[in-house]
Motif scaffolding. Sequence first.
Motif, mmCIF file in Angstrom:
data_model
loop_
_atom_site.group_PDB
_atom_site.id
_atom_site.type_symbol
_atom_site.label_atom_id
_atom_site.label_comp_id
_atom_site.label_asym_id
_atom_site.label_seq_id
_atom_site.Cartn_x
_atom_site.Cartn_y
_atom_site.Cartn_z
ATOM 1 N N CYS A 152 1.001 -1.247 -0.063
ATOM 2 C CA CYS A 152 -0.036 -0.062 0.071
ATOM 3 C C CYS A 152 0.863 1.339 0.000
ATOM 4 O O CYS A 152 2.028 1.339 0.976
ATOM 5 C CB CYS A 152 -0.996 0.299 1.034
ATOM 6 S SG CYS A 152 -2.246 -1.118 1.218
ATOM 7 N N GLY A 173 5.854 5.715 -10.334
ATOM 8 C CA GLY A 173 5.067 4.628 -11.105
ATOM 9 C C GLY A 173 5.835 3.741 -11.584
ATOM 10 O O GLY A 173 5.456 2.388 -11.694
ATOM 11 N N ALA A 188 -2.122 -1.295 -4.003
ATOM 12 C CA ALA A 188 -3.120 -0.090 -3.525
ATOM 13 C C ALA A 188 -2.343 1.440 -3.444
ATOM 14 O O ALA A 188 -1.376 1.212 -2.802
ATOM 15 C CB ALA A 188 -3.917 -0.621 -2.749
ATOM 16 N N VAL A 189 -2.740 2.268 -4.082
ATOM 17 C CA VAL A 189 -2.304 3.615 -3.923
ATOM 18 C C VAL A 189 -3.135 4.477 -3.506
ATOM 19 O O VAL A 189 -4.339 4.505 -4.052
ATOM 20 C CB VAL A 189 -1.570 4.070 -5.216
ATOM 21 C CG1 VAL A 189 -1.079 5.404 -5.232
ATOM 22 C CG2 VAL A 189 -0.642 3.042 -5.781
ATOM 23 N N THR A 190 -2.946 5.413 -2.651
ATOM 24 C CA THR A 190 -4.022 6.802 -2.416
ATOM 25 C C THR A 190 -3.304 7.840 -2.244
ATOM 26 O O THR A 190 -1.966 7.880 -1.742
ATOM 27 C CB THR A 190 -4.652 6.227 -1.023
ATOM 28 O OG1 THR A 190 -5.512 7.305 -0.683
ATOM 29 C CG2 THR A 190 -3.724 6.422 0.306
ATOM 30 N N LEU A 200 -0.282 12.403 -9.858
ATOM 31 C CA LEU A 200 -1.078 11.218 -9.766
ATOM 32 C C LEU A 200 -1.160 10.496 -11.099
ATOM 33 O O LEU A 200 -1.170 9.545 -11.294
ATOM 34 C CB LEU A 200 -2.073 11.834 -9.103
ATOM 35 C CG LEU A 200 -3.183 10.271 -8.574
ATOM 36 C CD1 LEU A 200 -2.425 9.116 -7.963
ATOM 37 C CD2 LEU A 200 -4.467 10.843 -7.976
ATOM 38 N N THR A 204 -0.210 7.045 -12.491
ATOM 39 C CA THR A 204 -1.246 6.276 -12.990
ATOM 40 C C THR A 204 -0.874 5.754 -14.244
ATOM 41 O O THR A 204 -1.135 4.421 -14.690
ATOM 42 C CB THR A 204 -2.677 6.852 -12.907
ATOM 43 O OG1 THR A 204 -3.208 7.514 -11.504
ATOM 44 C CG2 THR A 204 -3.776 6.004 -13.269
ATOM 45 N N VAL A 212 -3.993 -2.832 -10.376
ATOM 46 C CA VAL A 212 -3.694 -2.215 -9.239
ATOM 47 C C VAL A 212 -5.177 -1.340 -8.753
ATOM 48 O O VAL A 212 -6.160 -1.150 -9.762
ATOM 49 C CB VAL A 212 -2.712 -1.567 -9.238
ATOM 50 C CG1 VAL A 212 -1.463 -2.044 -9.905
ATOM 51 C CG2 VAL A 212 -3.117 -0.141 -10.299
ATOM 52 N N TYR A 213 -4.854 -1.114 -7.388
ATOM 53 C CA TYR A 213 -6.156 -0.165 -6.917
ATOM 54 C C TYR A 213 -5.572 1.099 -6.692
ATOM 55 O O TYR A 213 -4.637 1.251 -5.960
ATOM 56 C CB TYR A 213 -6.439 -0.594 -5.720
ATOM 57 C CG TYR A 213 -7.649 0.024 -4.938
ATOM 58 C CD1 TYR A 213 -9.177 -0.274 -5.180
ATOM 59 C CD2 TYR A 213 -7.396 1.072 -4.106
ATOM 60 C CE1 TYR A 213 -9.904 0.618 -4.512
ATOM 61 C CE2 TYR A 213 -8.388 1.798 -3.462
ATOM 62 C CZ TYR A 213 -9.620 1.775 -3.849
ATOM 63 O OH TYR A 213 -10.647 2.193 -3.133
ATOM 64 N N ILE A 214 -5.906 2.109 -7.265
ATOM 65 C CA ILE A 214 -5.859 3.405 -7.215
ATOM 66 C C ILE A 214 -7.169 4.608 -6.877
ATOM 67 O O ILE A 214 -7.991 4.602 -7.668
ATOM 68 C CB ILE A 214 -4.896 4.223 -8.340
ATOM 69 C CG1 ILE A 214 -4.130 3.326 -8.769
ATOM 70 C CG2 ILE A 214 -4.676 5.496 -8.255
ATOM 71 C CD1 ILE A 214 -3.047 3.751 -10.104
ATOM 72 N N TRP A 215 -7.126 4.931 -5.606
ATOM 73 C CA TRP A 215 -8.072 5.619 -5.407
ATOM 74 C C TRP A 215 -8.008 7.276 -5.832
ATOM 75 O O TRP A 215 -7.036 7.713 -6.001
ATOM 76 C CB TRP A 215 -8.089 6.015 -3.750
ATOM 77 C CG TRP A 215 -9.375 6.534 -3.203
ATOM 78 C CD1 TRP A 215 -10.756 6.141 -3.319
ATOM 79 C CD2 TRP A 215 -9.504 7.924 -2.544
ATOM 80 N NE1 TRP A 215 -11.736 6.993 -2.849
ATOM 81 C CE2 TRP A 215 -10.949 7.900 -1.998
ATOM 82 C CE3 TRP A 215 -8.741 8.619 -1.665
ATOM 83 C CZ2 TRP A 215 -11.304 8.970 -1.545
ATOM 84 C CZ3 TRP A 215 -9.243 9.708 -1.084
ATOM 85 C CH2 TRP A 215 -10.568 9.694 -0.679
#
Length: 309
Positions: A152, A173, A188-190, A200, A204, A212-215
Amino acid sequence: MSVAVISENFAGMRAQAEGLLHRLGVEPDFHTILLKGMWRHLPTRFCPDPLKAAAPIQLAPDTQWLLSIGGRGGAIGAALRRKTGLKLVQVQNPRMGFDQFDLIIANHHDDISGPNVISIRTALHNVTSDRLASARAEWAARLQRAGRPLLCVMLGGSNGRFRLGHEEGRLIGQSLAQMVRQQNIALAVTPSRRTDRQALAALTSELEGLDVYIWGDEGDDPYLGMLALADMVAVTTDSVSMISEAVATKAPVQIIPLPGRSRRISTFVEGLTRLDRVRPFTPDWRPWDVSPLDDTEIAVEEVRKRLLG
């Protein structure tokens, strides 16, 4: 009981106030400092009458004590203490006479001492084991991938001392993409409120096509769930608050370097490095054994003892 929080409107300052007061069972009553005229650009501690240099602060009738944060918060808080006679707890080095405060909660990297000063290794926060357990149950299905350890990443932003722009986002990245491809990890990235949108976007773009999960600021904030579920956390070096929250978990923490320099933050990171609680970021997946490090409870007990009896 009502406790008035006197500070600038920064997320890290609000998080420290909430971390201390929630553990004391108190809801914070925030009062944001709005300075006027030339005092927007000068240290408030030099002002002969800080209360006249800021927009009026109206305390609730049931205010029991004051909590000030940062240099400007300390100057305004000390003036309110003189005016009201209420006890005052200061968070961070106030850079003014310590005798104007009943208790000062500082970090080791502030390098201050005195009879009313307590020194802790991390910033105050509210990342408790109970909250992590609740977040783990809420976010497991959305963040975990079967058979793959979870990294994370918590992104800060440019702050006058460090820079996180398009190029820095692109390089981070690239390193993360290399880890996902070569190490078979889940990611996961926030971002934070300070994260530059172009940085960002560049990060991305480097991760495009990967699972991948990017908020993106929409829907529920995954921050606490990420801390709860991470097998490893990576945090940009600009934020003492985010690093402090990360080391309160059971996950090893890596520090992502950024261009720039801050003596205080460097001293803070070096202290955690000596404890082997954090290590420099590397694209290799090499976790190590750690234990949660949370000094907020030390501060809570001192407030109970010195102010609340």
